[in-house]
Write a protein that holds these residues in place. Structure first.
Motif, PDB file in Angstrom:
ATOM      1  N   ASN A 213       0.845  -1.211   0.097  1.00 46.24           N
ATOM      2  CA  ASN A 213       0.038  -0.131   0.201  1.00 46.24           C
ATOM      3  C   ASN A 213       0.729   1.382  -0.141  1.00 46.24           C
ATOM      4  OD1 ASN A 213      -2.165  -1.466   0.017  1.00 46.24           O
ATOM      5  ND2 ASN A 213      -2.444  -1.685   2.052  1.00 46.24           N
ATOM      6  N   ARG A 214       2.048   1.214   0.822  1.00 44.60           N
ATOM      7  CA  ARG A 214       2.953   2.442   0.676  1.00 44.60           C
ATOM      8  C   ARG A 214       3.348   2.715  -0.510  1.00 44.60           C
ATOM      9  NH1 ARG A 214       4.164   5.221   5.535  1.00 44.60           N
ATOM     10  NH2 ARG A 214       6.447   5.578   4.840  1.00 44.60           N
ATOM     11  N   LEU A 215       4.100   1.638  -1.314  1.00 47.57           N
ATOM     12  CA  LEU A 215       4.681   1.875  -2.449  1.00 47.57           C
ATOM     13  C   LEU A 215       3.644   2.313  -3.634  1.00 47.57           C
ATOM     14  CD1 LEU A 215       6.711  -1.506  -2.583  1.00 47.57           C
ATOM     15  CD2 LEU A 215       7.787   0.796  -2.557  1.00 47.57           C
ATOM     16  N   LYS A 216       2.367   1.741  -3.598  1.00 45.19           N
ATOM     17  CA  LYS A 216       1.161   2.238  -4.598  1.00 45.19           C
ATOM     18  C   LYS A 216       1.021   3.610  -4.119  1.00 45.19           C
ATOM     19  CE  LYS A 216      -1.270  -2.025  -5.564  1.00 45.19           C
ATOM     20  NZ  LYS A 216      -2.556  -2.605  -5.493  1.00 45.19           N
ATOM     21  N   SER A 217       0.966   4.017  -2.918  1.00 50.39           N
ATOM     22  CA  SER A 217       0.552   5.390  -2.431  1.00 50.39           C
ATOM     23  C   SER A 217       1.842   6.309  -2.983  1.00 50.39           C
ATOM     24  CB  SER A 217       0.410   5.549  -1.170  1.00 50.39           C
ATOM     25  OG  SER A 217       0.197   6.829  -0.778  1.00 50.39           O
ATOM     26  N   PHE A 218       2.890   6.125  -2.801  1.00 52.25           N
ATOM     27  CA  PHE A 218       3.970   6.924  -3.046  1.00 52.25           C
ATOM     28  C   PHE A 218       4.174   6.890  -4.728  1.00 52.25           C
ATOM     29  CE2 PHE A 218       8.342   7.479  -4.333  1.00 52.25           C
ATOM     30  CZ  PHE A 218       8.567   8.689  -3.541  1.00 52.25           C
ATOM     31  N   ASN A 219       3.763   5.832  -5.307  1.00 53.78           N
ATOM     32  CA  ASN A 219       3.786   5.797  -6.608  1.00 53.78           C
ATOM     33  C   ASN A 219       2.787   6.774  -7.543  1.00 53.78           C
ATOM     34  OD1 ASN A 219       4.833   4.980  -9.429  1.00 53.78           O
ATOM     35  ND2 ASN A 219       2.845   3.714  -9.354  1.00 53.78           N
ATOM     36  N   TYR A 220       1.836   7.048  -6.802  1.00 47.78           N
ATOM     37  CA  TYR A 220       0.607   7.809  -7.334  1.00 47.78           C
ATOM     38  C   TYR A 220       0.630   9.174  -6.966  1.00 47.78           C
ATOM     39  CZ  TYR A 220      -1.414   3.151  -8.668  1.00 47.78           C
ATOM     40  OH  TYR A 220      -1.815   2.197  -9.130  1.00 47.78           O
ATOM     41  N   ARG A 221       1.089   9.440  -5.469  1.00 48.09           N
ATOM     42  CA  ARG A 221       1.183  10.711  -4.970  1.00 48.09           C
ATOM     43  C   ARG A 221       2.717  11.325  -5.015  1.00 48.09           C
ATOM     44  NH1 ARG A 221      -3.040   9.520  -0.225  1.00 48.09           N
ATOM     45  NH2 ARG A 221      -4.734   8.643  -1.211  1.00 48.09           N
ATOM     46  N   LYS A 222       3.484  10.357  -4.967  1.00 41.54           N
ATOM     47  CA  LYS A 222       5.025  11.043  -5.005  1.00 41.54           C
ATOM     48  C   LYS A 222       5.187  11.720  -3.521  1.00 41.54           C
ATOM     49  CE  LYS A 222       5.396  10.000  -9.230  1.00 41.54           C
ATOM     50  NZ  LYS A 222       6.016   8.560  -9.362  1.00 41.54           N
ATOM     51  N   LYS A 223       4.587  11.044  -2.570  1.00 41.98           N
ATOM     52  CA  LYS A 223       4.546  11.620  -1.233  1.00 41.98           C
ATOM     53  C   LYS A 223       4.381  10.226  -0.149  1.00 41.98           C
ATOM     54  CE  LYS A 223       3.452  15.412   1.967  1.00 41.98           C
ATOM     55  NZ  LYS A 223       2.563  16.513   1.928  1.00 41.98           N
ATOM     56  N   LEU A 224       5.253  10.293   0.844  1.00 41.55           N
ATOM     57  CA  LEU A 224       4.780   9.285   1.991  1.00 41.55           C
ATOM     58  C   LEU A 224       4.131   9.916   2.981  1.00 41.55           C
ATOM     59  CD1 LEU A 224       8.695   7.818   2.113  1.00 41.55           C
ATOM     60  CD2 LEU A 224       6.623   6.751   1.322  1.00 41.55           C
ATOM     61  N   LYS A 225       3.127   9.153   3.401  1.00 39.30           N
ATOM     62  CA  LYS A 225       2.371   9.635   4.547  1.00 39.30           C
ATOM     63  C   LYS A 225       2.906   8.793   5.786  1.00 39.30           C
ATOM     64  CE  LYS A 225      -2.187  10.706   2.526  1.00 39.30           C
ATOM     65  NZ  LYS A 225      -3.640  10.344   2.375  1.00 39.30           N
ATOM     66  N   TYR A 226       2.808   9.460   6.918  1.00 41.43           N
ATOM     67  CA  TYR A 226       3.612   8.875   8.245  1.00 41.43           C
ATOM     68  C   TYR A 226       2.273   9.076   9.283  1.00 41.43           C
ATOM     69  CZ  TYR A 226       8.116   8.893   6.092  1.00 41.43           C
ATOM     70  OH  TYR A 226       8.766   8.522   5.386  1.00 41.43           O
ATOM     71  N   THR A 227       2.263   8.065  10.119  1.00 42.48           N
ATOM     72  CA  THR A 227       1.284   7.984  11.263  1.00 42.48           C
ATOM     73  C   THR A 227       1.743   8.632  12.516  1.00 42.48           C
ATOM     74  OG1 THR A 227       2.021   5.908  12.262  1.00 42.48           O
ATOM     75  CG2 THR A 227       0.500   5.682  10.170  1.00 42.48           C
ATOM     76  N   ASN A 228       0.787   8.805  13.562  1.00 39.81           N
ATOM     77  CA  ASN A 228       1.523   9.351  14.741  1.00 39.81           C
ATOM     78  C   ASN A 228       2.631   8.530  15.258  1.00 39.81           C
ATOM     79  OD1 ASN A 228      -0.321  11.497  14.705  1.00 39.81           O
ATOM     80  ND2 ASN A 228      -2.139  10.532  15.487  1.00 39.81           N
ATOM     81  N   ASN A 229       2.437   7.112  15.159  1.00 39.07           N
ATOM     82  CA  ASN A 229       3.538   6.261  15.742  1.00 39.07           C
ATOM     83  C   ASN A 229       4.612   6.375  14.986  1.00 39.07           C
ATOM     84  OD1 ASN A 229       1.759   4.845  17.426  1.00 39.07           O
ATOM     85  ND2 ASN A 229       1.119   3.190  15.844  1.00 39.07           N
ATOM     86  N   ASP A 230       4.712   6.867  13.676  1.00 39.34           N
ATOM     87  CA  ASP A 230       5.987   7.209  12.916  1.00 39.34           C
ATOM     88  C   ASP A 230       6.674   8.412  13.441  1.00 39.34           C
ATOM     89  OD1 ASP A 230       5.931   5.189  11.100  1.00 39.34           O
ATOM     90  OD2 ASP A 230       4.325   6.020   9.993  1.00 39.34           O
ATOM     91  N   LYS A 231       5.743   9.581  14.083  1.00 38.30           N
ATOM     92  CA  LYS A 231       6.205  10.594  14.702  1.00 38.30           C
ATOM     93  C   LYS A 231       6.725  10.319  16.086  1.00 38.30           C
ATOM     94  CE  LYS A 231       2.636  13.417  12.273  1.00 38.30           C
ATOM     95  NZ  LYS A 231       1.610  14.405  12.245  1.00 38.30           N
ATOM     96  N   TYR A 232       6.152   9.467  16.495  1.00 38.03           N
ATOM     97  CA  TYR A 232       6.586   9.267  18.038  1.00 38.03           C
ATOM     98  C   TYR A 232       8.027   8.076  18.055  1.00 38.03           C
ATOM     99  CZ  TYR A 232       2.348  11.232  19.620  1.00 38.03           C
ATOM    100  OH  TYR A 232       1.237  12.170  19.969  1.00 38.03           O
ATOM    101  N   ALA A 233       8.279   7.365  16.971  1.00 32.84           N
ATOM    102  CA  ALA A 233       9.114   6.434  16.799  1.00 32.84           C
ATOM    103  C   ALA A 233      10.553   6.766  17.160  1.00 32.84           C
ATOM    104  CB  ALA A 233       9.246   5.880  15.458  1.00 32.84           C
ATOM    105  N   PRO A 234      11.045   8.015  17.039  1.00 27.46           N
ATOM    106  CA  PRO A 234      12.348   8.705  17.165  1.00 27.46           C
ATOM    107  C   PRO A 234      12.386   8.759  18.872  1.00 27.46           C
ATOM    108  CG  PRO A 234      11.458   9.695  15.381  1.00 27.46           C
ATOM    109  CD  PRO A 234      10.356   8.981  15.652  1.00 27.46           C
ATOM    110  N   TYR A 235      11.325   9.114  19.394  1.00 27.83           N
ATOM    111  CA  TYR A 235      11.510   9.246  20.744  1.00 27.83           C
ATOM    112  C   TYR A 235      11.706   7.960  21.638  1.00 27.83           C
ATOM    113  CZ  TYR A 235       9.942  13.839  19.921  1.00 27.83           C
ATOM    114  OH  TYR A 235       9.790  15.182  19.365  1.00 27.83           O
ATOM    115  N   VAL A 236      11.103   6.980  20.952  1.00 25.49           N
ATOM    116  CA  VAL A 236      10.844   5.475  21.366  1.00 25.49           C
ATOM    117  C   VAL A 236      12.368   5.070  21.308  1.00 25.49           C
ATOM    118  CG1 VAL A 236      10.106   3.083  21.265  1.00 25.49           C
ATOM    119  CG2 VAL A 236       8.479   5.291  21.186  1.00 25.49           C
ATOM    120  N   ALA A 237      13.021   5.357  19.905  1.00 29.59           N
ATOM    121  CA  ALA A 237      14.573   5.113  19.672  1.00 29.59           C
ATOM    122  C   ALA A 237      15.410   5.363  20.787  1.00 29.59           C
ATOM    123  CB  ALA A 237      14.774   5.230  18.260  1.00 29.59           C
ATOM    124  N   LEU A 238      15.152   6.335  21.437  1.00 28.16           N
ATOM    125  CA  LEU A 238      16.097   6.900  22.531  1.00 28.16           C
ATOM    126  C   LEU A 238      16.223   5.846  23.520  1.00 28.16           C
ATOM    127  CD1 LEU A 238      15.049  10.558  22.631  1.00 28.16           C
ATOM    128  CD2 LEU A 238      16.983   9.576  21.377  1.00 28.16           C
TER     129      LEU A 238
END
Length: 253
Positions: A213-238
């Motif tokens: 789904n992400r590959l299809k979405s990027f192919n059509y829109r040329k932009k990646l969508k990120y969820t709230n979990n993706d936004k918080y991931a760098p803090y969890v990575a700490l």
């Protein structure tokens, strides 16, 4: 498609940078304070299980001089080639989950079976099935015009990790363990590789629809969508550098 995915217009790969930073700090720490080598060295099987996972962030073996920097730059190279690509394809959160599961499986197996395996290489091994599946799925989405240098470059690097490194690991056992049979060298060299590879295969199976789904979405829109979990991931990575700090506190360094 791949040139656009690699461009700076998309979200930066923070998790890969955090992991690389931890590897660099551990390596510098060991070089400055040789006592730490006994804490992070994979060849030390007498350390407490809590500290066992620390070896994943240290590159090199105490028995082989001057390997740390070479090993570090090789792993950083593969992290930035494959890791940054996967962090965009999977999203930061799922990418972090893949790394976390690999660390647990990789560290546990090497600990309980007393296997010698080099640092962050195990995480990179787990990337291989995910990369190959994403490339295969991307091939179904676009025409042959997508087969550009970056696509071939990713495929080549994943193949090198899957073929060359396991062979190297087998021969490394003869140097590290001394007089052992060929079957023992194969066992000690391939079990960590196959374990991490299995993590990547299982992870791919459960996340194949997400990647598609992400590959299809990027192919059509040329932009990646990120969820709230993706936004918080760098803090969890700490939690990764926090774990390294706790190891040092545990040893009263």
């Amino acid at each position: 498609m791949y040139e656009e995915l690699r461009s700076t217009d998309n979200k930066k790969t923070v998790i890969t940078f955090i992991l690389t930073g931890v590897m660099f700090c551990v390596l510098i720490g060991v070089k400055m304070f040789p006592k730490l080598q006994g804490i992070f060295d994979v060849l030390n099987n007498e350390i407490h299980f809590f500290r066992r996972f620390g070896f994943i962030f240290y590159q090199g073996f105490s028995q082989i001089a001057y390997t740390e920097w070479l090993h570090f730059f090789i792993n950083v190279y593969f992290l930035f080639v494959l890791g940054t690509y996967l962090e965009k394809i999977l999203g930061s959160w799922r990418y972090l989950v893949l790394i976390g599961i690999t660390i647990i499986v990789y560290g546990s197996i090497t600990y309980y079976f007393e296997l010698f395996s080099p640092g962050t290489t195990g995480i990179i091994w787990a990337f291989v099935p995910v990369v190959f599946y994403s490339l295969l799925e991307a091939r179904r989405i676009k025409t042959r015009s997508m087969f550009e240098d970056y696509y071939k470059f990713l495929r080549l690097n994943a193949a090198l990790i899957a073929i060359i490194l396991p062979i190297f690991m087998i021969f490394l056992q003869f140097y590290l363990r001394g007089e052992i049979s060929y079957s023992q060298a194969v066992y000690h060299g391939l079990v960590p590789f196959l374990s991490c590879l299995a993590v990547g295969v299982i992870f791919t199976y459960f996340n194949r629809a997400h990647m598609k789904n992400r590959l299809k979405s990027f192919n059509y829109r040329k932009k990646l969508k990120y969820t709230n979990n993706d936004k918080y991931a760098p803090y969890v990575a700490l939690l990764i550098p926090a774990y390294i700090f706790l190891i040092l506190v545990y040893d009263k360094f």
